[in-house]
Design a protein around this motif. Structure first.
Motif, PDB file in Angstrom:
ATOM      1  N   ASP A 130      -5.298  -5.160  -0.409  1.00  0.00           N
ATOM      2  CA  ASP A 130      -3.899  -4.493  -1.286  1.00  0.00           C
ATOM      3  C   ASP A 130      -4.476  -4.026  -2.673  1.00  0.00           C
ATOM      4  O   ASP A 130      -4.342  -3.206  -2.860  1.00  0.00           O
ATOM      5  N   ARG A 146       0.769  -1.082   0.211  1.00  0.00           N
ATOM      6  CA  ARG A 146       0.346   0.239   0.053  1.00  0.00           C
ATOM      7  C   ARG A 146       1.251   1.105  -0.662  1.00  0.00           C
ATOM      8  O   ARG A 146       0.510   2.535  -0.455  1.00  0.00           O
ATOM      9  N   PHE A 199      -7.173  -1.069  -2.798  1.00  0.00           N
ATOM     10  CA  PHE A 199      -6.662   0.240  -2.499  1.00  0.00           C
ATOM     11  C   PHE A 199      -5.280   1.075  -3.298  1.00  0.00           C
ATOM     12  O   PHE A 199      -5.995   2.100  -3.107  1.00  0.00           O
ATOM     13  N   LEU A 200      -4.914   0.508  -3.936  1.00  0.00           N
ATOM     14  CA  LEU A 200      -3.650   1.100  -4.937  1.00  0.00           C
ATOM     15  C   LEU A 200      -4.987   1.611  -5.946  1.00  0.00           C
ATOM     16  O   LEU A 200      -4.428   2.566  -6.831  1.00  0.00           O
TER      17      LEU A 200
END
Length: 376
Positions: A71, A5, A74-75
């Motif tokens: 993850d 992240r 999130f990106l």
């Protein structure tokens, strides 16, 4: 190991991969080097199934690093927030809202992917946008059926077309400007069962600056072609299927021959690129300004070189031969798949003797034939 992240994505990679591409394929670009383009991905089977498509889109080898789905999400949300609300309804294609930014967005994306055409199509329950890339159509977006009319109207307004006319085909042009360049877009609409199909042909002005040295001729072909276009009379026919480079070859040739001491006249439908120093005429069938009629007038304009965008009928072919016989150099195109096919096609136009002294050659997907006719 660095927290995924906290990974910083270079801005050049973010501009290379659009939000729709990132969310559609569930990938996040990491880096690019001589070995290709690297992505984060959260599923190995998805990576395998999308690898060929991504390599086709970006023209380089694609490599994946499998990371946790949370993850990756999130990106994606951090770097491509505008794509977070796009629903993957059928598991394969994302739907894009046809808002004010959608049209310039797909034009910029098509230009970035070196697409020659954008196809916008309507069906009974769905609509789609396809790009022609390297001769093949690739589906890029699907639209809600209710959004399609608004998008078509925006295109028509920009191309100065009649938005109320939906029963007849229409043709227009859009001048599209970006900070890097400006280029023309040829717009064609045609009524279909689902509404109207629109095709946008992207005509980058950079193409008009291409020299014949960049067209892919080998040594002998280049020598022969330069000898043919250096003649004072005769016909040079460029042939090949759609997208093979006929127009690019013609314009590169005209740029080479465009000199202060030479009078060059063209009749085209449409005029795809403008060149200073060349007198270009647009075909207008509505007022009977046809290829044949314009060519007949050209012969009274003291031309040295005449370019016909295409030979479509017997009358135009006969006028082209007459122009060559009276001491002019004529360039044109014919839709055939080979240079020998030029001879056969031209013979159908009632000038069988032409094929008796035609010389043929080819380069890439484009072929050319030359006919050295003795002036009357």
């Amino acid at each position: 190991m660095q927290n995924i992240r906290e990974h910083t994505i270079d801005s050049s990679l973010l501009s290379k991969v659009t939000a729709l591409q990132a969310w559609r394929y569930r990938v996040m670009p990491i880096k690019q080097d001589n070995d290709g383009l690297y992505f984060f991905c959260d599923d190995e089977s998805t990576a395998k199934s999308s690898q060929a498509q991504l390599e086709f889109l970006f023209g380089v080898s694609v490599h994946f690093t499998i990371v946790d789905a949370a993850d990756l999400h999130f990106l994606l949300t951090k770097y491509y927030p505008q794509g977070a609300n796009v629903s993957d309804k059928d598991g394969k294609l994302l739907r894009e809202i046809a808002n004010e930014d959608f049209l310039p967005k797909i034009i910029k994306e098509a230009q970035h992917l070196r697409s020659s055409d954008i196809h916008i199509e309507a069906y009974e329950h769905s609509c789609r946008v396809r790009f022609r890339i390297d001769g093949k159509l690739v589906e890029r977006y699907q639209l809600e059926r209710k959004e399609y009319p608004a998008l078509i109207n925006k295109i028509k307004i920009k191309a100065n077309l009649d938005i109320a006319e939906k029963r007849l085909p229409q043709d227009g042009r859009i001048l599209f400007k970006t900070p890097e360049e400006e280029f023309d877009i040829r717009v064609s609409t045609v009524p279909v069962m689902g509404g109207e199909k629109v095709v946008l042909r992207l005509l980058s002005k950079n193409v008009a600056d291409i020299g014949i040295e960049q067209l892919g001729f080998d040594g002998n072909q280049f020598k022969y072609f330069k000898e043919a276009i250096s003649a004072t009379h005769g016909i040079v026919l460029i042939s090949g299927p759609t997208g093979s480079g006929k127009t690019t070859t013609l314009y590169a040739t005209l740029r080479l021959l465009n000199k202060e001491t030479v009078n060059i006249l063209t009749i085209e439908d449409p005029i795809e690129y403008t060149i200073d120093g060349i007198n270009q005429v647009q075909v207008k069938d509505g007022i009977d300004l046809t290829y044949a009629r314009a060519l007949r007038s050209f012969l009274r304009q003291d031309p040295d070189i005449i370019m016909l965008g295409e030979i479509r009928d017997t009358e135009t072919a006969q006028m082209a031969v007459r122009a060559a016989l009276t001491g002019h150099l004529v360039f044109s195109t014919i839709h055939t798949n080979s240079a020998p096919g030029n001879n056969l096609t031209f013979s159908r136009y009632g000038n069988t003797s032409v094929s008796d002294f035609g010389n043929t050659s080819a380069v890439g997907g484009t072929a050319f034939s030359t006919y050295s006719l003795p002036p009357l």
